[in-house]
Design an enzyme around this catalytic site. Sequence first.
Site, PDB file in Angstrom:
ATOM      1  N   HIS A 256       0.896  -1.153   0.000  1.00 35.62           N
ATOM      2  CA  HIS A 256       0.000   0.000   0.000  1.00 35.62           C
ATOM      3  C   HIS A 256       0.934   1.203   0.000  1.00 35.62           C
ATOM      4  CE1 HIS A 256      -2.302  -2.992   2.409  1.00 35.62           C
ATOM      5  NE2 HIS A 256      -3.374  -2.456   1.883  1.00 35.62           N
TER       6      HIS A 256
ATOM      7  N   ASP B 256       2.386   2.030   3.320  1.00 35.20           N
ATOM      8  CA  ASP B 256       3.352   1.094   3.919  1.00 35.20           C
ATOM      9  C   ASP B 256       4.757   1.526   3.541  1.00 35.20           C
ATOM     10  OD1 ASP B 256       1.119  -0.523   4.476  1.00 35.20           O
ATOM     11  OD2 ASP B 256       1.390  -1.660   2.631  1.00 35.20           O
TER      12      ASP B 256
ATOM     13  N   GLU C 135      -8.332 -13.861  -1.656  1.00 32.85           N
ATOM     14  CA  GLU C 135      -7.649 -14.132  -0.383  1.00 32.85           C
ATOM     15  C   GLU C 135      -8.333 -15.295   0.336  1.00 32.85           C
ATOM     16  OE1 GLU C 135      -6.467 -10.937   2.274  1.00 32.85           O
ATOM     17  OE2 GLU C 135      -6.989 -12.233   3.962  1.00 32.85           O
TER      18      GLU C 135
ATOM     19  N   HIS D 108     -10.463 -14.419   3.366  1.00 35.66           N
ATOM     20  CA  HIS D 108     -11.707 -13.729   3.017  1.00 35.66           C
ATOM     21  C   HIS D 108     -12.751 -14.721   2.497  1.00 35.66           C
ATOM     22  CE1 HIS D 108      -9.331  -9.723   2.337  1.00 35.66           C
ATOM     23  NE2 HIS D 108      -9.195 -10.221   3.557  1.00 35.66           N
TER      24      HIS D 108
ATOM     25  N   ASP E 298      -3.982 -13.807  -2.479  1.00 38.89           N
ATOM     26  CA  ASP E 298      -3.420 -13.418  -1.187  1.00 38.89           C
ATOM     27  C   ASP E 298      -3.454 -14.674  -0.330  1.00 38.89           C
ATOM     28  OD1 ASP E 298      -2.900 -10.833  -1.853  1.00 38.89           O
ATOM     29  OD2 ASP E 298      -4.080  -9.938  -0.229  1.00 38.89           O
TER      30      ASP E 298
HETATM   31  C1  XLS Z   1      -7.477  -6.670   4.269  1.00 36.49           C
HETATM   32  C2  XLS Z   1      -6.902  -6.917   2.983  1.00 36.49           C
HETATM   33  C3  XLS Z   1      -5.823  -5.956   2.536  1.00 36.49           C
HETATM   34  C4  XLS Z   1      -5.634  -6.034   1.066  1.00 36.49           C
HETATM   35  C5  XLS Z   1      -4.860  -4.912   0.468  1.00 36.49           C
HETATM   36  O1  XLS Z   1      -8.222  -7.469   4.817  1.00 36.49           O
HETATM   37  O2  XLS Z   1      -6.455  -8.242   2.980  1.00 36.49           O
HETATM   38  O3  XLS Z   1      -4.649  -6.168   3.234  1.00 36.49           O
HETATM   39  O4  XLS Z   1      -5.011  -7.227   0.684  1.00 36.49           O
HETATM   40  O5  XLS Z   1      -5.460  -3.691   0.710  1.00 36.49           O
HETATM   41 CA    CA Z   2      -5.520  -9.318   1.312  1.00 35.28          CA
HETATM   42 CA    CA Z   3      -7.112 -10.309   5.157  1.00 35.01          CA
END
Ligand code: XLS
Ligand code: CA
Ligand code: CA
Length: 442
Positions: free
Chosen positions: A101, A104, A269, A272, A297
Amino acid sequence: MQKEFFENIGKIPYEGKNSTNPLAFKYYNPDEVIGGKTMKEQLKFALSWWHTMGGDGTDMFGCGTTDKSWGECDATKRAFAKVDAAFEIMDKLSIDYFCFHDRDLSPEYGSLAETNAELDKVTDYIAEKMKADPSKKLLWGTAKCFDHPRYMHGAGTAPSADVFAYAAAQIKKAIEATVKLGGNGYVFWGGREGYETLLNTNMGLELDNMARLMKMSVDYARSIGFTGDFYIEPKPKEPTKHQYDFDTATVLGFLRKYGLDKDFKMNIEANHATLAQHTFQHELRVARDNGVFGSIDANQGDTLLGWDTDQFPTNIYDAALCMYEVLKAGGFTNGGLNFDSKARRGSFTPEDIFLSYIAGMDTFALGLRIADKLISDGRIDKFVDERYASWSTGIGADIISGKATLADLEKYALEKGEVTDSLTSGRQEMLESVLNNIMFSL
Ligand code: XLS
Ligand code: CA
Ligand code: CA
């Protein structure tokens, strides 16, 4: 002489599955060819700047447990030290890619202009390091449009047009940084794009605006030469109660409604997916079947907890089925496998950074080996093909080609009589044991 941050840790070697050396790979052998490509090319591992370089273990109940100051109290100096440390970690772990990001890399300063100028200095420095070592590449960039109080009600979905404009400016700069560093991906994770209650929310306008922001971003990025993929990263909840990008299917509907489906793919992800009550494999399959599989992810949640724990992945079963989907999708193109994972708060030593990456990388390396074997073994694919064999001839083929009408099917069914006998066993338990057999034969 460049400072070495991890003096006690050398380059992590591959020692094979019988090794008991904690600082060695047991399954990840970067140059070994699996499924027609080297493991390095198949897996395209990436370091996440936020967790690895910035995450110090702070949680809602306490402050950090691990020192991520990289020897610098001053935030500006620390941003540069982080770059050096990140490149050292990537080198030692044989990781080629990284993700960030904007914030970061470099924090917010007083004004947006100053923040942008400082960010430029850090990305210039990264560009220099990448020039010196061209094996290091940017997988994707993104903008942190969710932590500052100005984004308390969202960024692209904020009720305030001024906040929307500020987010747009921030994203423009993050896209420029991504392009400057040769990134092949740009991610939109929903952040605070969602809502708590419809009593104060114009959901229709918020979604239209979110699409407007994405459209502007695509137009701008393409105008400055970005040829990579945009990704949406679905997540059903957290931080808001109703995140707009709930899951892959929901995001697909959104992209198609607003004509964004040509430019966007999914960054899936694992954690998620779990929060959306899906398996990781389900989310990947929906993406693959719809031609929007992009990037991953990698992490895992805890099925006993209902929140986003972002743990380093160690579940071989999930990793194998994930890599099966990746191989079936033809492998990564612009995407890769980013460890959006953090060591547990109690794993606070510098070595834990390496130990946790080794655990995650070995898990996916083993997952790749199993997935490749699953495909070459062929028992599962063959079973699925045979289960659907009735679609390649006769009435099934007529339905698929569009030749059969509803009236034709009525005639067919009336003539045929009862059809229960056309079914065969789903053999779930047998297939699960085939998978176990393959997993443990490696
Ligand atoms: C948050 C997300 C975030 C994204 C990037 O839950 O995983 O880290 O991967 O903004
Ligand atoms: Ca993520
Ligand atoms: Ca996450």
